[in-house]
Design an enzyme around this catalytic site. Structure first.
Site, PDB file in Angstrom:
ATOM      1  N   HIS A  75      -9.874   1.004   0.027  1.00  0.00           N
ATOM      2  CA  HIS A  75      -9.648   1.844   1.201  1.00  0.00           C
ATOM      3  C   HIS A  75     -10.924   1.823   2.034  1.00  0.00           C
ATOM      4  O   HIS A  75     -11.978   2.291   1.569  1.00  0.00           O
ATOM      5  CB  HIS A  75      -9.392   3.298   0.779  1.00  0.00           C
ATOM      6  CG  HIS A  75      -7.983   3.589   0.395  1.00  0.00           C
ATOM      7  ND1 HIS A  75      -7.453   3.213  -0.800  1.00  0.00           N
ATOM      8  CD2 HIS A  75      -6.993   4.246   1.067  1.00  0.00           C
ATOM      9  CE1 HIS A  75      -6.189   3.623  -0.857  1.00  0.00           C
ATOM     10  NE2 HIS A  75      -5.885   4.252   0.261  1.00  0.00           N
ATOM     11  N   GLU A  97     -10.824   3.271   7.632  1.00  0.00           N
ATOM     12  CA  GLU A  97      -9.623   4.045   7.979  1.00  0.00           C
ATOM     13  C   GLU A  97      -9.950   5.098   9.036  1.00  0.00           C
ATOM     14  O   GLU A  97      -9.462   5.056  10.155  1.00  0.00           O
ATOM     15  CB  GLU A  97      -9.038   4.710   6.724  1.00  0.00           C
ATOM     16  CG  GLU A  97      -7.856   5.627   7.034  1.00  0.00           C
ATOM     17  CD  GLU A  97      -7.292   6.327   5.792  1.00  0.00           C
ATOM     18  OE1 GLU A  97      -7.902   6.197   4.713  1.00  0.00           O
ATOM     19  OE2 GLU A  97      -6.256   6.996   5.928  1.00  0.00           O
ATOM     20  N   HIS A 128       1.099   4.973  -2.300  1.00  0.00           N
ATOM     21  CA  HIS A 128       0.563   5.810  -3.388  1.00  0.00           C
ATOM     22  C   HIS A 128       1.712   6.408  -4.186  1.00  0.00           C
ATOM     23  O   HIS A 128       2.521   7.148  -3.643  1.00  0.00           O
ATOM     24  CB  HIS A 128      -0.320   6.924  -2.819  1.00  0.00           C
ATOM     25  CG  HIS A 128      -1.577   6.415  -2.196  1.00  0.00           C
ATOM     26  ND1 HIS A 128      -2.785   6.432  -2.854  1.00  0.00           N
ATOM     27  CD2 HIS A 128      -1.819   5.828  -0.994  1.00  0.00           C
ATOM     28  CE1 HIS A 128      -3.715   5.894  -2.065  1.00  0.00           C
ATOM     29  NE2 HIS A 128      -3.159   5.525  -0.938  1.00  0.00           N
ATOM     30  N   HIS A 166       0.832  -1.214   0.000  1.00  0.00           N
ATOM     31  CA  HIS A 166       0.000   0.000   0.000  1.00  0.00           C
ATOM     32  C   HIS A 166       0.866   1.263   0.000  1.00  0.00           C
ATOM     33  O   HIS A 166       1.253   1.789   1.048  1.00  0.00           O
ATOM     34  CB  HIS A 166      -0.937  -0.014   1.227  1.00  0.00           C
ATOM     35  CG  HIS A 166      -2.005   1.029   1.191  1.00  0.00           C
ATOM     36  ND1 HIS A 166      -3.338   0.740   1.370  1.00  0.00           N
ATOM     37  CD2 HIS A 166      -1.956   2.365   0.980  1.00  0.00           C
ATOM     38  CE1 HIS A 166      -4.060   1.852   1.285  1.00  0.00           C
ATOM     39  NE2 HIS A 166      -3.233   2.858   1.051  1.00  0.00           N
ATOM     40  N   ASP A 218       1.772   3.981   3.008  1.00  0.00           N
ATOM     41  CA  ASP A 218       0.706   4.819   2.454  1.00  0.00           C
ATOM     42  C   ASP A 218       1.268   5.940   1.561  1.00  0.00           C
ATOM     43  O   ASP A 218       1.263   5.808   0.350  1.00  0.00           O
ATOM     44  CB  ASP A 218      -0.174   5.385   3.578  1.00  0.00           C
ATOM     45  CG  ASP A 218      -1.602   5.661   3.123  1.00  0.00           C
ATOM     46  OD1 ASP A 218      -1.953   5.266   1.996  1.00  0.00           O
ATOM     47  OD2 ASP A 218      -2.376   6.251   3.908  1.00  0.00           O
ATOM     48  N   ASP A 219       1.745   7.023   2.179  1.00  0.00           N
ATOM     49  CA  ASP A 219       2.232   8.181   1.414  1.00  0.00           C
ATOM     50  C   ASP A 219       3.618   8.612   1.905  1.00  0.00           C
ATOM     51  O   ASP A 219       3.755   9.657   2.544  1.00  0.00           O
ATOM     52  CB  ASP A 219       1.275   9.374   1.604  1.00  0.00           C
ATOM     53  CG  ASP A 219      -0.171   9.014   1.331  1.00  0.00           C
ATOM     54  OD1 ASP A 219      -0.434   8.277   0.361  1.00  0.00           O
ATOM     55  OD2 ASP A 219      -1.040   9.481   2.085  1.00  0.00           O
TER      56      ASP A 219
HETATM   57 ZN   LIG Z   1      -3.927   4.848   0.947  1.00  0.00          ZN
END
Ligand SMILES: [Zn+2]
Length: 340
Positions: free
Chosen positions: A202, A205, A20, A18, A286-287
């Site tokens: 997603h 969350e 991005h 996961h 994630d990011d």
């Molecule tokens: Zn995400």
């Protein structure tokens, strides 16, 4: 048992499911490109203010601006190819052998009228394939549908991803769940699944009252094989049972969950609790470009705050290797243990 050192953590063979792609731009590259979109970054402080989220978010507006500034940097095919290559290269140096990168064509394209979905994708694929030649790693791309856009856009993205299924491994649904139910997207995910793509969604969350229920919806209506986050199921034993029964894997992202207020602190993240209850969990960033972290940051945090052991990392990585949507033949070539 001795605690894993930073060096040992770095050397562990890892999988990340996961991450991005649009939000994994290397800091040095941001600094180089920012002046071209009119953002001068004379010092580290200005860079951080513009592009990084390092404290718990309280107002969404300023956060969105940081996402958008990064998005503005993706202004040419050349940049897109470079960003994809560098994202793979950076991941490889974190010890990642199997990597899935995801992106939303509808997000990348905003304000870049000279680009189209296909030219964006071709550029990312080019960068990714070049990296796979240079580094022994297996990379797969996941296309993202944005829930908050009109359903026609979702349809467009679905068709686009299916048309390019040779270079996509899965389909994802992202953005705020509240007020954007899964059900209207059901037929798109059905088509994607039938065409052989993996499904990740997603869900669960944000700390919303119905969050665990959304996870069940993602499984029931969208056929999710994996859930992006899903962290909120810890509040509902019935949903935990359901996720286990359906053999669904969670893509957990500790720092991200803390920064977005999904959990009060990384120390209070329920990852170990979920693992001990038999839920299939994986560890992700994630990011990384926006949070200023990498996967080793997450592993170090888990060792420090949750006393993670080498065995636990091997378990989560074995799960991630198996549940990756990349073909078994391709991922087994780069993974040191038998995937089964
Ligand atoms: Zn995400």
């Amino acid at each position: 048992m001795s605690t894993l050192t930073e060096k040992q953590i770095k050397e562990l063979p890892k999988v990340e499911l996961h991450r991005h792609l649009e939000l994994s731009v290397r800091a040095a590259t941001i600094k180089e490109l920012a002046p071209q979109i009119g953002i001068e970054l004379p010092d580290e402080e200005t860079f951080k203010n513009h592009f990084l989220i390092t404290e718990k978010m309280n107002d969404l507006g300023s956060v969105l601006n940081k996402f958008l500034d990064t998005q503005k940097l993706l202004f040419s095919e050349e940049v897109l190819e470079r960003v994809a290559y560098e994202a793979c290269e950076d991941a490889f140096h974190e010890g990642i052998k199997i990597l899935e990168l995801r992106y939303a064509p509808t997000f990348v394209i905003q304000g870049h009228d000279h680009l189209n979905f296909q030219s964006i994708h071709n550029s990312f694929v080019k960068g990714m394939q070049r990296a796979e030649k240079d580094f022994p790693m297996a990379v797969g791309l996941v296309g993202i549908i944005q829930r908050i856009l009109p359903v026609e856009e979702a349809e467009r993205v679905t068709h686009f991803v299916i048309e390019n299924k040779d270079t996509f491994v899965g389909l994802d649904l992202a953005d705020n769940e509240e007020g954007f139910d899964s059900k209207p997207f059901s037929s798109f995910f059905d088509q994607a699944k039938k065409s052989g793509l993996g499904i990740t969604v997603h869900s669960g969350e944000a700390n919303l009252p119905k969050a665990p229920r959304y996870v069940k919806d993602a499984i029931d209506y969208l056929g999710a094989d994996r859930i992006g986050h899903g962290v909120q199921i810890y509040r509902d034993p019935e949903i935990i049972e359901y996720v286990k029964q359906k053999q669904v894997t969670l893509e957990l992202c500790p720092t991200s969950n803390y920064l977005t207020n999904a959990v009060p602190s990384t120390k209070e993240h329920p990852i170990v609790d979920l693992m001990n209850q038999g839920v299939k969990v994986t560890i992700n960033t994630d990011d990384p470009g926006i949070f200023g972290i990498d996967l080793n940051h997450e592993y170090n945090l888990l060792v420090r705050e949750h006393l993670f052991t080498q065995e636990q990392f091997e378990l989560t990585n074995n799960i991630a290797a198996k549940e990756s949507f990349i073909s078994l033949e391709k991922k087994q070539k780069v993974w040191p243990r038998k995937i089964n």
